[in-house]
Design a protein around this motif. Structure first.
Motif, PDB file in Angstrom:
ATOM      1  N   THR A 156      37.906 -18.391  20.485  1.00 55.75           N
ATOM      2  CA  THR A 156      38.858 -20.537  19.839  1.00 55.75           C
ATOM      3  C   THR A 156      36.902 -20.963  21.250  1.00 55.75           C
ATOM      4  OG1 THR A 156      38.991 -20.591  23.173  1.00 55.75           O
ATOM      5  CG2 THR A 156      40.501 -20.389  21.575  1.00 55.75           C
ATOM      6  N   LEU A 157      36.162 -20.174  20.769  1.00 52.49           N
ATOM      7  CA  LEU A 157      34.458 -20.185  20.910  1.00 52.49           C
ATOM      8  C   LEU A 157      33.794 -20.828  19.921  1.00 52.49           C
ATOM      9  CD1 LEU A 157      34.361 -17.710  24.041  1.00 52.49           C
ATOM     10  CD2 LEU A 157      34.293 -19.918  24.118  1.00 52.49           C
ATOM     11  N   ALA A 185      36.346 -23.596  30.837  1.00 52.92           N
ATOM     12  CA  ALA A 185      35.302 -22.179  30.179  1.00 52.92           C
ATOM     13  C   ALA A 185      36.452 -21.123  30.231  1.00 52.92           C
ATOM     14  CB  ALA A 185      34.499 -22.261  31.612  1.00 52.92           C
ATOM     15  N   VAL A 186      36.075 -20.096  29.383  1.00 52.21           N
ATOM     16  CA  VAL A 186      36.914 -19.260  28.885  1.00 52.21           C
ATOM     17  C   VAL A 186      35.786 -18.015  29.938  1.00 52.21           C
ATOM     18  CG1 VAL A 186      37.327 -17.536  27.446  1.00 52.21           C
ATOM     19  CG2 VAL A 186      37.001 -20.228  26.525  1.00 52.21           C
ATOM     20  N   GLN A 217      41.675 -11.883  23.179  1.00 53.01           N
ATOM     21  CA  GLN A 217      40.673 -11.574  21.453  1.00 53.01           C
ATOM     22  C   GLN A 217      41.019 -13.524  21.294  1.00 53.01           C
ATOM     23  OE1 GLN A 217      41.483  -8.834  19.012  1.00 53.01           O
ATOM     24  NE2 GLN A 217      40.611  -9.502  17.888  1.00 53.01           N
ATOM     25  N   ALA A 218      42.788 -13.573  21.127  1.00 55.67           N
ATOM     26  CA  ALA A 218      42.660 -15.305  20.206  1.00 55.67           C
ATOM     27  C   ALA A 218      41.859 -15.922  21.896  1.00 55.67           C
ATOM     28  CB  ALA A 218      44.403 -15.037  21.041  1.00 55.67           C
ATOM     29  N   GLU A 219      42.204 -15.692  22.904  1.00 52.61           N
ATOM     30  CA  GLU A 219      41.151 -17.031  23.410  1.00 52.61           C
ATOM     31  C   GLU A 219      39.527 -16.723  22.990  1.00 52.61           C
ATOM     32  OE1 GLU A 219      43.751 -17.112  27.751  1.00 52.61           O
ATOM     33  OE2 GLU A 219      42.432 -15.531  27.157  1.00 52.61           O
ATOM     34  N   LEU A 220      38.677 -15.721  23.459  1.00 52.60           N
ATOM     35  CA  LEU A 220      37.396 -16.195  23.029  1.00 52.60           C
ATOM     36  C   LEU A 220      37.427 -16.057  21.641  1.00 52.60           C
ATOM     37  CD1 LEU A 220      37.089 -12.642  23.713  1.00 52.60           C
ATOM     38  CD2 LEU A 220      36.174 -14.023  24.970  1.00 52.60           C
TER      39      LEU A 220
END
Length: 86
Positions: free
Chosen positions: A35-36, A22-23, A30-33
């Motif tokens: 991926t949603l 889970a993120v 921002q880059a991880e977000l």
């Protein structure tokens, strides 16, 4: 000498586990977000900006307070996000 045996199955399992993680919307970049599902550059930036201005999200549903994130987006990402401690 010990030889490490890595199989294709183990590599796939590692990637699947990483993808299933889970993120945390309170700490994600921002880059991880991005991926949603349904969260592109603009929405990810809006989440980061909102978090910086208002502080951490206390529940997943608080994400709908971010401009551009509504119930539909929340429902598509609900299973993929965390606020920590949930």
């Amino acid at each position: 000498m010990r030889v490490l045996k890595i199989t294709v199955t183990s590599i796939i399992a590692l990637f699947a586990a990483a993808a299933a993680a889970a993120v945390n919307v309170n700490t994600a970049t921002q880059a991880e977000l991005q991926t949603l599902d349904g969260v592109g550059e603009a929405r990810a930036q809006a989440i980061v900006e909102y978090r910086e201005a208002e502080g951490d999200f206390s529940s997943k549903s608080d994400v709908t307070e971010v401009p551009g994130i509504g119930e539909k987006t929340l429902e598509s990402i609900r299973g993929d996000i965390t606020v920590g401690g949930e």
